[in-house]
Design a protein around this motif. Structure first.
Motif, mmCIF file in Angstrom:
data_model
loop_
_atom_site.group_PDB
_atom_site.id
_atom_site.type_symbol
_atom_site.label_atom_id
_atom_site.label_comp_id
_atom_site.label_asym_id
_atom_site.label_seq_id
_atom_site.Cartn_x
_atom_site.Cartn_y
_atom_site.Cartn_z
ATOM 1 N N CYS A 1 -12.014 -23.804 39.523
ATOM 2 C CA CYS A 1 -11.586 -22.800 38.541
ATOM 3 C C CYS A 1 -11.647 -21.475 39.280
ATOM 4 O O CYS A 1 -12.641 -21.197 39.960
ATOM 5 C CB CYS A 1 -12.529 -22.795 37.339
ATOM 6 S SG CYS A 1 -12.225 -21.431 36.189
ATOM 7 N N ASN B 1 -6.567 -23.141 37.399
ATOM 8 C CA ASN B 1 -6.617 -24.587 37.543
ATOM 9 C C ASN B 1 -6.091 -25.296 36.297
ATOM 10 O O ASN B 1 -5.412 -26.305 36.394
ATOM 11 C CB ASN B 1 -8.049 -25.046 37.814
ATOM 12 C CG ASN B 1 -8.465 -24.841 39.254
ATOM 13 O OD1 ASN B 1 -8.363 -25.739 40.051
ATOM 14 N ND2 ASN B 1 -8.917 -23.642 39.599
ATOM 15 N N THR C 1 -9.195 -29.008 32.853
ATOM 16 C CA THR C 1 -8.935 -29.367 34.249
ATOM 17 C C THR C 1 -9.593 -30.705 34.571
ATOM 18 O O THR C 1 -8.975 -31.597 35.150
ATOM 19 C CB THR C 1 -9.482 -28.279 35.195
ATOM 20 O OG1 THR C 1 -8.841 -27.047 34.881
ATOM 21 C CG2 THR C 1 -9.227 -28.620 36.644
ATOM 22 N N GLY D 1 -15.009 -27.724 36.949
ATOM 23 C CA GLY D 1 -13.856 -27.011 36.400
ATOM 24 C C GLY D 1 -13.987 -26.895 34.897
ATOM 25 O O GLY D 1 -15.028 -27.245 34.328
#
Lengths: 279, 279
Positions: free
Chosen positions: B183, B73, B119, B115
């Motif tokens: 993620c 990510n 991210t 995340g």
């Protein structure tokens, strides 16, 4: 990118796709044609399905769509490949999204497909499934009694359950773990199908999955709408306006704008004569 | 169309995408690079993430892939748009598949995203969600303690549960109904996250959804593999071979072929200097 998405169907079944398009892509404008007067396509000849489908696509083209969704498994089986080869805009059918989803869903690699006579006989589900995953076990079954149940728009629960139960007998010994509802009418029967098949079977609705793929393709082609505010949708039916409107408003839970287009108005399509690039 | 799919990740997290690719696309050959030596990317500077990612993409290009999956990510947030603009082959990141899925999954339009620091700070999830669905309520949260837990490869259940519980406290009053595991490491913590969030929250794994979109894009670009038989996959790690192999073989449930590539071997990448079209 602010052009509409055109959706064609043999009747009201494709409204299950529209419902998901509205939910998953609330900024997108939709133009829908339901060929209710000539529904169901599932037991018609391929030539008829082809002719009718192209007439509708010709009609929808007047709205300059950025994408065409063939929200009918039967029409997808008959015209998708040919239309895709000739079209300059993306064409999304309802078969392959269901195929990709059932492959994602199955745990034991044993899946079922139900659809109309034409869809099942086309063998396209089997082909598409095996193309991606040659080792899958696939059991396909035509359920010609299902579409009329839905198009009538009124259910007697016990009758529907008996019809569904009888149609699905061939799955009793198949030990599948996921089932594609290979007709856009079938999600309306999902509670009955689930009851008959049991809760351990995952039902895959072409409608949800097709809307999801429309979203994917629009994104990757940089075609997502940039407009704000609620889009104005347009619906057309070749059948009885009041019946279509009643079903559509009850499924989509909002007032809709429907117009009646007689099938005679469609019959001037040049597509089948000229074989030219049509979109 | 019989070329491999290249997958890059900062470490072992992207193996969750590989697992789903193998399951959903069993005919496709995969080339994977896990930059374990420099993991996690989530708290590095954008410049570093960009440099490392392009080095790996350069390396993967030697295998002439038909598609590149950025199975991280953080790297997706930093390079996806730029790389897409320059690439002749499709580039799939892990952010947008999760976005489309959570929109499909949410019932009440209240979603969460977890995340890495990078991210979440990039705001790309928020942007992509609102771009499609402006009325969604989105609560985003960085969980910097999660990746190290997974990369260590050994869990002490009670410790993990406490760490996850503490990290997710900000969601307690948010009333969300779906949560993106933003993620690729997080699916490995899914049972703990589900336990903390409760069974009414749908967890959306980027891994499953990314594999599903790879399948969609390969189909629409006519790039699905036509080979039969089990494909031969290749894995590369910049970190400790035995650790990577142990984790990979346990997740993928099969023996794998891994090769060690020191990060020094990657540092000759021309990409950042030349700014030319690289794929």
């Amino acid at each position: 990118m602010n052009k509409p998405i055109a959706v064609m169907d043999s009747g009201v079944g494709g409204l299950t796709v529209v419902q998901e398009l509205m939910r998953q892509l609330p900024r997108e404008e939709i133009i829908y044609f339901g060929d209710t007067a000539r529904c169901p396509y599932g037991s018609r000849s391929k030539e008829e399905v082809k002719e009718f489908s192209y007439q509708i696509i010709d009609f929808l083209q007047k709205y300059d769509p950025k994408m065409i969704v063939i929200a009918c498994n039967t029409a997808t089986a008959v015209i998708l490949e040919e239309l895709n080869a000739k079209s300059n805009i993306p064409i999304i059918g309802v078969i392959h999204p269901g195929v990709r989803s059932v492959i994602k869903a199955t745990v034991r690699g044993r899946v079922g497909v139900i659809g109309t006579q034409n869809t099942i006989q086309s063998g396209l589900y089997d082909y598409a499934l095996k193309q991606i995953h040659p080792e899958l076990y696939v059991k396909s079954l035509a359920c010609p009694t299902f579409v009329p149940l839905v198009e009538e728009g009124t259910f007697q629960e016990q009758d529907v359950l008996s019809i569904v139960e009888e149609a699905l007998i061939p799955f009793q010994e198949e030990d599948i773990d996921a089932l594609i509802l290979g007709c856009t009418h079938y999600p309306l029967l999902a509670p009955f199908i689930q009851k008959v098949m049991g809760n351990n079977i995952q039902l895959i609705s072409s409608a949800d999955e097709t809307a999801r793929e429309v979203s994917t393709i629009l994104f990757h082609k940089n075609l997502l709408s940039q407009k704000f505010g609620r889009p104005e949708h347009h619906f057309f039916t070749s059948g009885k306006l009041s019946v279509f409107q009643h079903i559509a408003e009850s499924w989509l839970a909002q007032p809709i704008n429907v117009q009646y287009i007689p099938t005679e108005a469609l019959e001037n399509s040049q597509w089948l004569d000229t074989k030219s690039t049509i979109v």
